[in-house]
Every structure is written in C-alpha cells, then in structure tokens.
Enzyme design. Structure first.
Site, PDB file in Angstrom:
ATOM      1  N   HIS B  72       0.845  -1.184   0.000  1.00 21.57           N
ATOM      2  CA  HIS B  72       0.000   0.000   0.000  1.00 21.57           C
ATOM      3  C   HIS B  72       0.886   1.241   0.000  1.00 21.57           C
ATOM      4  O   HIS B  72       2.055   1.183   0.388  1.00 21.57           O
ATOM      5  CB  HIS B  72      -0.916  -0.006   1.231  1.00 21.57           C
ATOM      6  CG  HIS B  72      -2.008  -1.032   1.158  1.00 21.57           C
ATOM      7  ND1 HIS B  72      -2.986  -1.160   2.111  1.00 21.57           N
ATOM      8  CD2 HIS B  72      -2.267  -1.987   0.227  1.00 21.57           C
ATOM      9  CE1 HIS B  72      -3.812  -2.142   1.775  1.00 21.57           C
ATOM     10  NE2 HIS B  72      -3.387  -2.662   0.638  1.00 21.57           N
ATOM     11  N   GLU B  74       1.184   3.709   1.924  1.00 17.26           N
ATOM     12  CA  GLU B  74       1.820   4.073   3.197  1.00 17.26           C
ATOM     13  C   GLU B  74       3.065   3.232   3.457  1.00 17.26           C
ATOM     14  O   GLU B  74       4.073   3.730   3.955  1.00 17.26           O
ATOM     15  CB  GLU B  74       0.828   3.848   4.355  1.00 17.26           C
ATOM     16  CG  GLU B  74      -0.428   4.709   4.303  1.00 17.26           C
ATOM     17  CD  GLU B  74      -1.582   4.037   3.555  1.00 17.26           C
ATOM     18  OE1 GLU B  74      -1.329   3.336   2.554  1.00 17.26           O
ATOM     19  OE2 GLU B  74      -2.739   4.239   3.974  1.00 17.26           O
ATOM     20  N   CYS B 108      -5.714   1.763   5.879  1.00 15.34           N
ATOM     21  CA  CYS B 108      -6.413   0.522   6.219  1.00 15.34           C
ATOM     22  C   CYS B 108      -5.923   0.029   7.583  1.00 15.34           C
ATOM     23  O   CYS B 108      -4.993   0.589   8.171  1.00 15.34           O
ATOM     24  CB  CYS B 108      -6.175  -0.527   5.130  1.00 15.34           C
ATOM     25  SG  CYS B 108      -4.548  -1.301   5.220  1.00 15.34           S
ATOM     26  N   CYS B 111      -2.151  -0.772   7.554  1.00 12.16           N
ATOM     27  CA  CYS B 111      -1.289   0.414   7.521  1.00 12.16           C
ATOM     28  C   CYS B 111      -1.390   1.197   8.828  1.00 12.16           C
ATOM     29  O   CYS B 111      -0.389   1.731   9.311  1.00 12.16           O
ATOM     30  CB  CYS B 111      -1.635   1.290   6.330  1.00 12.16           C
ATOM     31  SG  CYS B 111      -1.187   0.520   4.762  1.00 12.16           S
TER      32      CYS B 111
HETATM   33 ZN   LIG Z   1      -3.169  -0.039   3.821  1.00 11.42          ZN
END
Ligand SMILES: [Zn+2]
Ligand SMILES: [Zn+2]
Lengths: 328, 187
Positions: B72, B74, B108, B111
């Site tokens: 992701h 991040e 999410c 993360c």
């Molecule tokens: Zn994430």
C-alpha cells in the site's frame, strides 16, 4: 526412559471462532405456565401466537415437556416475555389475567404462571445450544464442521502429522532467526493441494526493517516466488521461497494457501494476510496484542470482505517456549 | 474538514499541527501520487511523509506490480523514510515521531498498525475507507488500547474527500486485470 525420541507433543488445533459463536447465550426473562388440560394445547399455541407473538424468537419452542416427572402436568407453554408486560409489578405473583388480555383470550387449560428464561438468539455452536437448552428448548441448525472442530476432531491423525511437520518448520525458522539476534518468530506458507512449503521466513524487525515481522516477510517471499516481491533477503538464508509448483500454475497472491506461524500475528500481519486472501491460518501460541483471537478477530469481522479459518494451538508448548515473555 | 480526533495522549505529540495551507499543498502532491497509481492500474491511493517541512517519503499503491497485497502507498512511503534515516544515520523512531502522513484515503487496518509500530503521531487523510479503514471506519487501530503495538496516533479527515472517492470509483469501474475474480480488490 533415556530414549532419545521425544513423545509426540500433546497439542490440539482449536478453532478461533467469532465472538457471536463463542459468547454465552443471552437470556430473556419470560413467563411460562403449565398446561393443565392437554386437550387445549393446540388452541393455546394458536391463540398465544396471536396475542403474544414472539418476533425474533423463532428458535424458541413455544411448548416444552415438563422436566419434572413428579408434576401432574406434562407440558408447559411460554406465555410472554417479561418485556411484553411492563405493568406487572410483582413478578413472583403474576396472574394469567395480568399477563394476557382477558377480554380476547380464553385462558382455560392454563395453570398458574411462573418465571422462566429463554435464549435471546439462536445458538450457533453445540456448546451454545447445550447451554441455551438448559433454560428452554431451542432449535439448532448444527454446523457439523464447527462441532467437530470444537471437539478437536476436525483433523485426522495424518493431517495432524502434516500440521506438526509444517509448524516444526516454522519453529526451525524462528530458531534460525533467534541465532541471528532476531525475535524468535517463524512462519511458513504452505500450498495444501500440492502439500509443500512455498515460503519460509523468520522475524526481521531487529534486522533489516522494523515492519518485517515473520508474516510480512513470508508474504513478500510468496510474491517473489510468483515473479514479484519488494525486498531482498539474501542476507538471511533461512528466509526463502520454493518457486512455482510442479505444473507451474500461478496462484493469485496467497489465495488458498495455509500459513503456519509460531506466534499469533499482530494486527498489521493479520490484516496483511486478509489482504493476501489467505486460505487458513494456524498459530502456535497467543500474543498480547494478537489480532486472531486476543485483541481482535480480524478473520471473522462482519465488515471485512474476506473471511477465513484460524486455528490456534499447533505445537503450542514448543511455540510458547520460543517467546516466554510475550505469550499469554 | 474534520477536526483532529482520536487519541489518548494528545499532549504527547507536542509539535504544532500543520496549517491549512500546508495541508492543502501536501495533499495536492498526495493526490498527484494517487493519480499516478490510477494510470498504472493500481488502486488510486497516494501519500507523502513530511518531516519538518521536508518530504522524506512518497508512495502510491503498487500491489499489482509487486504481486504483494501489502504494498500500500503508506508502506511504500515508510520504506523511503527508513531509507532516508539509514542514509543519514538517523534514528527512525525519533524521525517518525515528528513525521506527518498525508494520504488521500484513510489508512487501512494494516497500515494503521504499521504507522503505530513506527510511532507516526498524526495522519491527514482525504476520504474514509469503508472497506478496510483502520482509523475508525472498520476498526480504530489508531486509538485502540494496544500497548504492544507502538503508539496511538491522531488523524484529521475530510480534505478533498469527494475527489478521493471519485478516483476510487473510477478504479473499481474498470476490472482489476491481475485478479482472476472480478470481486477481488486490494484497497
Ligand atoms: Zn493499507
Ligand atoms: Zn506482525
């Protein structure tokens, strides 16, 4: 007694169920009454359903056989919930006329009402069913797989031997990592159809990267095996992948794979497994902020779009001995 | 735009919150990253990690590119921050504790936990992440009591939220070409 072979460790893989499946049944206060004239039973059931319907309690049986054989009346009927009759003050001395609309209901055939408890929701597991039924008869749609999992009978001894072999590989990875100054946590990704390990990893958070928990490393190694991946683990020989299967078939990320990990994953790793569409997870011992049973049950969350089975307790003692300070 | 929410230990984060001008300009760059993700067939999420007015890391989703569902925006940006620390022999903990994440979509659950583990104190995000959000939408990993999972963090939500949602909708209208099942989504 000096045999070099250790006895097979006693462990059982126990399913980590949702809170709804593991909670004690919630009970509602209700009034029941003996049926003193059996011939009135059918009429009483029909008319009570009209004047005192029990919406949301379709799992509760209206009539039950009286448990006490010494009593003269063999059947008892659920009259209403306590919440249906908010005006009743003295619960112990409630009368039929205080519980039922006497102008529209013919109470003949009913005896003196008494207090009872009924389960508020349908039981989801056999233990919940047994606890609920002890209060009032309840219908139950049994999930046979959950029942045998809860009894520790889901896996055959051949399957348990395989599970033990995979967890032992994760333990060896954890020990390798510990020998290199890492936290003693190991993980292996298994293709259960091909019956082989596709990636092996140990924790690297004190090595290459603070987020390289064993599970994260394992997921990236699977990606490398599929021609992707983001990191290089050459300095860590115990971390590796097996490459594509015999038929060269490609999985989409971890779909259908099983993960064996010595310690319950943290919330980052648990969610990483969910994003990776993992098939099943087996862990050895619990961890303090674990996300598959201890703090969260990520795999059963109703709002998350991928659910999967999680089992704890594989080689539990061996796994918990790896990290005595973090297990609980 | 929302006001800062979450968090225990508000006083622990002693540094000043970013001004709205700062938020505007950093978020503009994060949106640029998200657009780049969209153009490359990835879930359109972009982010920036800013330490004392300097961008230490940038990221956008690269899940399909790496076949790794944890890549992701991040996580990608955190890698750059760690690399920056390594190159300058700076302590990542001390640096992260003064670094703000600007991201187009609510982090999410995974993360959010990663941000905790690295002690990031503040997150500024665009739209909510209804599917996987870890800052209140599905779970509140940002503020929950997790004493063994780093430190809780604050978040400011709602900056250009509609735009962020539009980008996600555009992405989900196209089919993800790398997934065998059309229902598989990665953010
Ligand atoms: Zn994430
Ligand atoms: Zn972890």
């Amino acid at each position: 007694r000096s045999s070099s072979r250790l006895p097979e460790p006693a462990w059982s893989a126990r399913p980590v169920l949702s809170d709804a499946q593991s909670a004690d049944p919630e009970l509602l206060d209700a009034f029941a009454a003996p049926i003193v004239d059996r011939r009135e039973t059918a009429r009483l059931v029909r008319e009570l359903a009209a004047v005192r319907p029990l919406p949301g309690l379709r799992h509760v049986k209206r009539v039950r056989p009286c448990g006490d054989r010494g009593k003269p009346h063999p059947l008892e009927i659920l009259v209403c919930l306590l919440s249906d009759v908010p005006d009743v003050e003295d619960r112990g001395a409630a009368t039929l006329s205080s519980l039922l609309p006497c102008e529209s209901f013919d109470a003949s055939g009913l005896g003196q009402p008494f207090l009872a408890k009924v389960p508020a929701s349908p039981p989801l597991t056999r233990p919940q069913y047994e606890r609920a039924s002890a209060h009032w008869p309840t219908s139950f749609h049994e999930d046979k797989q959950v029942t045998s999992a809860l009894k520790g009978q889901l896996f055959t001894s051949a399957q348990k031997a395989k599970m033990q072999e995979y967890m032992a590989a994760a333990v060896r990875a954890a020990e390798d990592g510990r020998g290199r100054g890492m936290d003693a946590v190991g993980a292996v990704m298994v293709d259960p159809d091909a019956d082989r390990i596709v990636a092996t990893a140990h924790d690297l958070r004190h090595g290459s990267h603070p987020l390289h928990h064993a599970v994260m490393v394992c997921i990236d190694l699977v990606a490398r095996g599929q021609g992707g991946g983001a990191y290089c683990y050459e300095r860590h020989p115990a971390c590796g992948f097996a490459g594509p299967g015999i038929k060269g078939e490609q999985r989409y990320i971890c779909t259908g794979y099983d993960l064996y990990v010595t310690r319950e994953p943290c919330v980052m790793c648990a969610m990483a497994l969910l994003h990776s569409r993992i098939g099943r997870v087996f862990y050895g011992s619990a961890s303090a902020d674990g996300a598959f049973g201890t703090k969260y049950k990520i795999h059963t969350h109703k709002d998350l779009n991928h659910r999967f089975e999680v089992f704890k307790g594989v080689l539990q003692q061996v796994c918990s001995d790896l990290n005595p300070e973090t297990t609980s | 735009m929302g006001s800062p929410s979450s968090g225990s230990d508000l006083t622990k984060n002693e540094f000043a919150h970013p001004s709205s001008e700062e938020i505007q300009s950093w978020m503009a760059e994060a949106f640029g990253m998200a657009k780049d993700a969209l153009e490359n067939g990835e879930v359109p999420v972009g982010c920036l990690m800013v330490y004392e007015k300097e961008v230490l890391g940038k990221g956008r989703n690269e899940v399909n590119e790496t076949k790794n569902a944890t890549r992701h925006a991040e996580i990608v940006a955190l890698d750059e921050v760690l690399e920056w620390c390594r190159a300058r022999q700076q302590d990542p903990k001390a640096v992260c504790a003064r670094t703000v994440l600007y991201v187009t979509v609510e982090p999410c659950i995974m993360c959010a936990a990663a941000l905790r583990l690295l002690n990031i104190p503040l997150v500024v995000y665009g739209c909510r992440n209804e599917r996987f959000g870890g800052c209140g939408s599905v779970l509140d990993v940002a503020s929950d009591d997790l004493p063994h999972t780093g430190t809780s963090f604050q978040y400011i939500s709602g900056h250009r939220a509609d735009e962020a949602v539009e980008m996600l909708k555009t992405f989900y209208k196209q089919e993800n070409p790398n997934a065998p099942k059309p229902k598989t989504r990665n953010e």
